[in-house]
Design a protein around this motif. Structure first.
Motif, PDB file in Angstrom:
ATOM      1  N   SER A  19      48.633  45.814  46.671  1.00 19.16           N
ATOM      2  CA  SER A  19      48.156  46.300  45.384  1.00 19.16           C
ATOM      3  C   SER A  19      47.725  47.746  45.450  1.00 19.16           C
ATOM      4  N   TYR A  88      36.610  44.477  34.276  1.00 23.63           N
ATOM      5  CA  TYR A  88      36.733  43.682  35.509  1.00 23.63           C
ATOM      6  C   TYR A  88      35.643  42.628  35.521  1.00 23.63           C
ATOM      7  N   TYR A 158      40.259  37.385  51.636  1.00 23.61           N
ATOM      8  CA  TYR A 158      41.514  38.099  51.910  1.00 23.61           C
ATOM      9  C   TYR A 158      41.689  38.319  53.413  1.00 23.61           C
ATOM     10  N   THR A 460      47.218  47.176  35.239  1.00 23.57           N
ATOM     11  CA  THR A 460      46.297  46.322  35.973  1.00 23.57           C
ATOM     12  C   THR A 460      46.305  46.707  37.444  1.00 23.57           C
ATOM     13  N   ARG A 462      44.760  45.121  41.423  1.00 23.50           N
ATOM     14  CA  ARG A 462      44.084  44.067  42.174  1.00 23.50           C
ATOM     15  C   ARG A 462      43.417  44.684  43.400  1.00 23.50           C
ATOM     16  N   TYR A 464      42.359  43.152  46.012  1.00 24.42           N
ATOM     17  CA  TYR A 464      42.888  42.430  47.162  1.00 24.42           C
ATOM     18  C   TYR A 464      43.699  41.263  46.626  1.00 24.42           C
ATOM     19  N   ASP A 465      44.446  40.597  47.504  1.00 23.53           N
ATOM     20  CA  ASP A 465      45.364  39.543  47.067  1.00 23.53           C
ATOM     21  C   ASP A 465      45.056  38.242  47.795  1.00 23.53           C
ATOM     22  N   THR A 470      43.098  35.715  42.676  1.00 19.92           N
ATOM     23  CA  THR A 470      42.883  37.152  42.832  1.00 19.92           C
ATOM     24  C   THR A 470      42.250  37.747  41.571  1.00 19.92           C
ATOM     25  N   ILE A 472      41.446  40.578  38.803  1.00 21.95           N
ATOM     26  CA  ILE A 472      42.294  41.622  38.248  1.00 21.95           C
ATOM     27  C   ILE A 472      41.461  42.543  37.375  1.00 21.95           C
TER      28      ILE A 472
END
Length: 490
Positions: A19, A88, A158, A460, A462, A464-465, A470, A472
């Motif tokens: 991201s 957020y 993550y 958008t 992120r 972290y994934d 997750t 956004i």
């Protein structure tokens, strides 16, 4: 791609940059540049493919150089203001940034071809004009800030996913020098025998804050020619030497409570941890433009432009690290650097335009442009799937621009324009809309033009994934730009 580290570390970088700085995303970032222009062409929405007779032709449709009957020089400084509003986890924030740059500096040298005494000055090759110009084609200056209270997960989830994805046996520690190894050393993740997997040590809700500072841009140096045949057909070509510089510094701060195993007991400790990601990218490339403008009647101009792909050689330096402090214990920091070199081929572009002139009272102009972003290609000295992602995630778009110029008096001009840049993403993303307005003044051999543009888009990001959970951040980007062109004929 030149690999200086183990392949396992490379895999970690590719996942970590999902991201933030993944190469497929950079391929799109560096392919969305637009032609540089004077304040006059900016004022009509950058719809200059068929207009001609403006120094913007050097970086746009070089056939427009054929309209010059005198030599001319101009330069254009610009002011860029960025305002990004974020949402957020139900919390709204905003951040701003401004910068001043040189947008355009160009010169054209006029040369008559059919100058013999008694020759017909209306037929055959009448002039061959040569131009040199600098154009700023993209700006990356912006600050992005978002944050909120996250009661569902932590960035430590993550890190744990990274450790588990790499199938680290429970009797072994995560590999030193990797992000998951750093997180383990700083006690943000640990191995729990009951689940035989790495898990986050963070407990309960955490406060999260992300701050990103971006700088840099893309520019192009053009050598161009344009010729005039019978005041009906104008043909031109150019070679563009492109350069890019992109810098991004992101700090994602998390504050909360972690459960640590100390002296045989679980102990809750307050902590603050920074997940830091830095990217510095530079490159140079080359492209070719071929253009034509037809003038079947005095009032109508029809333009066409082919822009080849830009072939870039790019050097990329990426680093990521973590800095963590528990209670009043001295903070611990560690970071890993990854340096790569690769090639990028941006998509080719096809553009067409019409301009209709109402005598000396002004004109209207419109452009359409086709770009297939899925045709961008990355080349590495290694096995990567970024090109698969490019074909999967990006699509072709049709961009459009329209504008008009009206003569208010003998020396004063009023301009307005609108530009639409299509969304290159198959899923998510947004179109980019630009509204512009400007004024111009001509006196003797001098000109002064000023333009204001307002750009709106959204997106958008992120931090972290971790899959479906997750978090956004939704971003609304607003850019306000001011251009001022000073020109002289000689």
């Amino acid at each position: 791609m030149k690999i200086k580290y183990l392949l396992s570390a490379l895999a970690t970088v590719a996942f970590a940059q999902n991201s933030f700085a993944q190469y497929a995303q950079d391929a799109l970032r560096f392919s969305t540049f637009q032609p540089g222009a004077t304040a006059r062409i900016r004022g009509i929405g950058n719809a200059g493919t068929a207009v001609g007779g403006d120094l913007s032709s050097i970086g746009n449709n070089p056939a427009g150089l054929g309209f010059f009957t005198r030599s001319e020089f101009s330069f254009t400084p610009e002011y860029n203001g960025s305002n990004v509003k974020s949402s957020y986890l139900g919390n709204n924030m905003s951040d701003k940034r401004s910068a001043v740059n040189l947008s355009n500096a160009s010169i054209v040298f006029h040369s008559r071809v059919n100058s013999a005494r008694g020759a017909d000055k209306s037929k055959g090759l009448l002039s061959f004009n040569f131009g040199v110009g600098y154009n700023r084609t993209n700006n990356f200056y912006e600050n992005i800030t978002y944050g909120g209270q996250n009661g569902g997960n932590s960035v430590a989830n993550y890190y744990a996913n990274l450790a588990n994805a790499n199938s680290v046996p429970k009797e072994e520690l995560p590999q030193e020098g990797t992000l998951q190894g750093i997180a383990y050393d700083q006690r943000l993740i640990d191995l729990y025998n009951s689940s035989n997997s790495y898990q986050s040590n963070v407990r309960g809700s955490v406060a999260q804050l992300s701050n990103t500072m971006r700088t840099g841009g893309q520019s192009e140096f053009n050598l161009a020619f344009g010729l005039n045949s019978s005041n009906k057909v104008y043909i031109g070509g150019s070679v563009g030497i492109s350069s890019l510089r992109y810098n991004s510094i992101n700090t994602f701060t998390e504050t909360g409570t972690a459960s640590l195993f100390e002296n045989g007991n679980d102990v809750n400790r307050n902590f603050t941890s920074d997940f830091i990601r830095d990217q510095s990218t530079s490159g140079s490339g080359i492209n070719v433009k071929l253009g034509m403008i037809l003038r079947p009647v005095e009032s109508l101009r029809i333009g066409a432009l082919f822009t080849s792909p830009t072939w870039y050689n790019i050097d990329d330096s990426y680093s990521e690290g973590i800095s963590t402090q528990f209670d009043n214990i001295r903070p611990v920091s560690d970071r890993q650097n990854y340096d790569f070199s690769y090639n990028l081929r941006t998509p080719l572009k096809l553009a067409g335009g019409l301009a209709y002139f109402f005598g000396k009272y002004g004109f209207i102009s419109g452009d359409v442009e086709y770009v297939d972003y899925s045709s961008a290609k990355l080349s590495f000295n290694g096995d990567r799937d970024d090109n698969t992602e490019i074909r999967r995630d990006y699509k072709s778009v049709v961009n459009s621009r329209v504008g008009a110029e009206a003569r208010l008096a003998d020396s004063f001009f009023l301009r307005g324009g609108y530009g639409f840049m299509g969304n290159p993403l198959k899923n998510g993303g947004a179109d980019m809309n630009t509204v512009s307005g400007g004024l111009g003044y001509r006196f003797q051999n001098y000109s002064l033009d000023a333009t204001y543009t307002h750009v709106k888009t959204s997106g958008t990001v992120r931090p972290y994934d971790i899959g479906p959970a997750t978090p956004i951040a939704n971003l609304n980007n607003r850019f306000s730009n001011v251009y001022l062109t000073l020109g002289v004929r000689f």
